[in-house]
Design a protein around this motif. Structure first.
Motif, mmCIF file in Angstrom:
data_model
loop_
_atom_site.group_PDB
_atom_site.id
_atom_site.type_symbol
_atom_site.label_atom_id
_atom_site.label_comp_id
_atom_site.label_asym_id
_atom_site.label_seq_id
_atom_site.Cartn_x
_atom_site.Cartn_y
_atom_site.Cartn_z
ATOM 1 N N UNK A 20 0.850 -1.191 0.000
ATOM 2 C CA UNK A 20 0.000 0.000 0.000
ATOM 3 C C UNK A 20 0.884 1.237 0.000
ATOM 4 N N UNK A 21 0.734 2.078 -1.015
ATOM 5 C CA UNK A 21 1.507 3.314 -1.115
ATOM 6 C C UNK A 21 0.733 4.446 -0.448
ATOM 7 N N UNK A 22 1.427 5.214 0.383
ATOM 8 C CA UNK A 22 0.834 6.334 1.110
ATOM 9 C C UNK A 22 1.358 7.635 0.508
ATOM 10 N N UNK A 23 0.436 8.527 0.124
ATOM 11 C CA UNK A 23 0.814 9.793 -0.514
ATOM 12 C C UNK A 23 0.272 10.977 0.280
ATOM 13 N N UNK A 24 1.118 11.968 0.516
ATOM 14 C CA UNK A 24 0.628 13.268 0.981
ATOM 15 C C UNK A 24 -0.011 13.980 -0.206
ATOM 16 N N UNK A 25 -1.131 14.664 0.040
ATOM 17 C CA UNK A 25 -1.817 15.380 -1.030
ATOM 18 C C UNK A 25 -1.633 16.885 -0.843
ATOM 19 N N UNK A 26 -1.078 17.529 -1.854
ATOM 20 C CA UNK A 26 -0.991 18.990 -1.897
ATOM 21 C C UNK A 26 -2.295 19.483 -2.519
ATOM 22 N N UNK A 27 -3.222 19.950 -1.684
ATOM 23 C CA UNK A 27 -4.548 20.314 -2.168
ATOM 24 C C UNK A 27 -4.524 21.549 -3.062
ATOM 25 N N UNK A 28 -3.521 22.411 -2.895
ATOM 26 C CA UNK A 28 -3.469 23.606 -3.750
ATOM 27 C C UNK A 28 -3.111 23.251 -5.186
ATOM 28 N N UNK A 29 -2.319 22.192 -5.364
ATOM 29 C CA UNK A 29 -1.922 21.775 -6.708
ATOM 30 C C UNK A 29 -2.587 20.477 -7.158
ATOM 31 N N UNK A 30 -3.261 19.817 -6.229
ATOM 32 C CA UNK A 30 -3.841 18.529 -6.568
ATOM 33 C C UNK A 30 -2.783 17.493 -6.874
ATOM 34 N N UNK A 32 0.195 14.493 -5.713
ATOM 35 C CA UNK A 32 0.462 13.425 -4.774
ATOM 36 C C UNK A 32 1.965 13.231 -4.622
ATOM 37 N N UNK A 33 2.435 13.174 -3.374
ATOM 38 C CA UNK A 33 3.850 12.966 -3.088
ATOM 39 C C UNK A 33 3.975 11.767 -2.151
ATOM 40 N N UNK A 34 4.729 10.748 -2.577
ATOM 41 C CA UNK A 34 4.790 9.516 -1.797
ATOM 42 C C UNK A 34 5.460 9.737 -0.447
ATOM 43 N N UNK A 35 4.798 9.199 0.592
ATOM 44 C CA UNK A 35 5.290 9.310 1.960
ATOM 45 C C UNK A 35 5.938 8.002 2.419
ATOM 46 N N UNK A 36 5.252 6.883 2.185
ATOM 47 C CA UNK A 36 5.747 5.595 2.664
ATOM 48 C C UNK A 36 5.016 4.470 1.944
ATOM 49 N N UNK A 37 5.458 3.246 2.193
ATOM 50 C CA UNK A 37 4.804 2.052 1.650
ATOM 51 C C UNK A 37 4.673 1.022 2.761
ATOM 52 N N UNK A 38 3.465 0.453 2.895
ATOM 53 C CA UNK A 38 3.234 -0.614 3.869
ATOM 54 C C UNK A 38 3.232 -1.941 3.123
ATOM 55 N N UNK A 39 4.132 -2.835 3.488
ATOM 56 C CA UNK A 39 4.280 -4.100 2.778
ATOM 57 C C UNK A 39 3.117 -5.048 3.074
ATOM 58 N N UNK A 40 2.548 -5.610 1.994
ATOM 59 C CA UNK A 40 1.480 -6.603 2.102
ATOM 60 C C UNK A 40 1.273 -7.195 0.713
ATOM 61 N N UNK A 41 0.862 -8.442 0.633
ATOM 62 C CA UNK A 41 0.683 -9.113 -0.645
ATOM 63 C C UNK A 41 -0.636 -8.724 -1.308
ATOM 64 N N UNK A 42 -0.535 -8.122 -2.483
ATOM 65 C CA UNK A 42 -1.692 -7.804 -3.328
ATOM 66 C C UNK A 42 -2.841 -7.102 -2.588
ATOM 67 N N UNK A 43 -2.586 -5.908 -2.045
ATOM 68 C CA UNK A 43 -3.652 -5.129 -1.389
ATOM 69 C C UNK A 43 -4.528 -4.438 -2.436
ATOM 70 N N UNK A 44 -5.352 -5.196 -3.108
ATOM 71 C CA UNK A 44 -6.063 -4.702 -4.284
ATOM 72 C C UNK A 44 -7.218 -3.759 -3.964
ATOM 73 N N UNK A 45 -7.748 -3.802 -2.735
ATOM 74 C CA UNK A 45 -8.851 -2.911 -2.377
ATOM 75 C C UNK A 45 -8.757 -2.538 -0.917
ATOM 76 N N UNK A 46 -9.117 -1.291 -0.598
ATOM 77 C CA UNK A 46 -8.905 -0.736 0.735
ATOM 78 C C UNK A 46 -10.154 -0.019 1.235
ATOM 79 N N UNK A 47 -10.242 0.112 2.568
ATOM 80 C CA UNK A 47 -11.274 0.951 3.171
ATOM 81 C C UNK A 47 -10.730 1.487 4.493
#
Length: 347
Positions: A20-30, A32-47
């Motif tokens: 799972x890739x985690x991105x900070x969002x710059x709302x003024x420019x819309x 995405x800047x990557x912050x971190x990645x959480x390791x897991x096998x095939x995280x195809x859908x999230x909530x």
């Protein structure tokens, strides 16, 4: 202080992505800047839980729970088997009591109990859909559950079955953790329903049919015998039939005034205005400059479209101008292997 948002992007990890890739969002420019990645096998859908404290992800091993820290980074809590093949869709009720999973590969709907600390307790209930057709001459329709979504009142669960061309509606017993079949909404044969979404006021439901590129609109009412879906009309997503296209994602803008769908094959995103009577008015058809826009999201500004181009391994962002009825690309593409789903989360 300005509100802060992060985007969680689930991927398939059979190439170079690891989770799972985690991105900070710059709302003024819309942007995405990557912050971190959480390791897991095939995280195809999230909530994300409604408390904002936890994220739940599909995984090869079943379903996983993560804690969300103040910066939006993820820490694994636990993983639990779901009693069948890997799921393709996961939802959560508003009180964070249960997860509801749709199984495309085995036609199973699964209800998972959650603990107060965010961990997954285990399987509460599970229902396998049954195939239709018995002879070699008659084509057998195999169950393929593509979406599991609660009704606006959360008393029922709509299990969209892509293979059976049905939406099975289950009554949810939260006390005992059980699913009881209430009714079946039948879609036209060979339309392959893929998604169901409800308007913010709960009055209308839209069903996306992948094979025909049609959206069916229903008036939703909760009556004494249960939920009732009154078919209002259907709409062709594209102006003309396109045999190369198949519908993929279906998402509302945060303000609920617009409905977006992505199209594989033609590589487009269609924006539709939701009118007061529930009808849809096509506003714009935009090329997304990539391959297979499998998932989309609209940022909280209601004016930035985020498109995950699964096959070209990138995320692209676009400015949506409803006054001019245009969608224009913004920012450089963000490279990521096999992006499959996206969740926007306010910190």
């Amino acid at each position: 202080m300005a509100e802060k948002y992060v985007a969680y992007v689930g991927t398939y990890t059979h190439e170079n992505s690891v989770g799972i890739h985690v991105y900070d969002i710059d709302m003024t420019r819309g942007a995405l800047c990557e912050r971190s990645v959480a390791s897991i096998n095939n995280p195809s859908n999230l909530v994300v839980a409604h408390s904002g404290k936890f994220l739940y992800s599909i995984a090869d091993e079943g379903v996983a729970a993560f804690a969300i820290d103040a910066n939006g980074d993820l820490t694994l809590i636990n993983q639990v088997w779901i009693g069948g093949m890997r799921a393709c869709d996961v939802k959560i009720d508003s009180q964070d009591r249960y997860l509801f999973l749709a199984g495309f590969h085995d036609g199973k709907v699964t209800m998972m109990r959650l603990n107060a600390d965010g961990s997954i307790a285990g399987i509460a209930d599970g229902v396998f859909h049954q195939g239709i057709g018995k002879t070699m001459i008659e084509k057998r329709l195999e169950p393929r559950v593509s979406c599991a979504t609660l009704t606006p009142d959360e008393k029922y669960l709509c299990a969209v079955d892509w293979g059976l061309n049905q939406i099975k509606v289950y009554e949810v017993d939260y006390e005992l953790g059980k699913l009881h079949l209430n009714s079946i909404l039948r879609c036209p044969l060979n339309t392959a329903p893929r998604r169901i979404r409800f308007t913010k006021d709960g009055k209308y439901a839209y069903v996306l049919e992948e094979a025909t590129n049609v959206i069916e609109c229903y008036r939703y009412q909760l009556e004494s015998q249960g939920p009732v879906f009154h078919k209002q009309y259907y709409m062709d997503i594209l102006d003309k039939e396109d045999g190369l296209s198949s519908s993929a994602a279906l998402e509302f803008s945060p303000d609920g005034q617009y409905l977006y769908t992505s199209m594989d094959g033609s590589n487009q995103v269609v924006c539709m205005k939701v009118l007061e009577d529930g009808t849809l008015e096509r506003e714009n058809v935009a090329r997304i400059s990539g391959d297979y826009p499998k998932s989309i999201a609209i940022l909280p500004d209601n004016a930035t479209l985020v498109c995950l181009n699964h096959d070209s391994n990138e995320i692209r962002t676009f400015t949506v101008d409803h006054d001019r009825k245009t969608v224009l690309m913004k920012n450089a593409p963000v490279k990521i292997d096999k992006p499959n789903s996206i969740v926007i989360h306010k910190l």
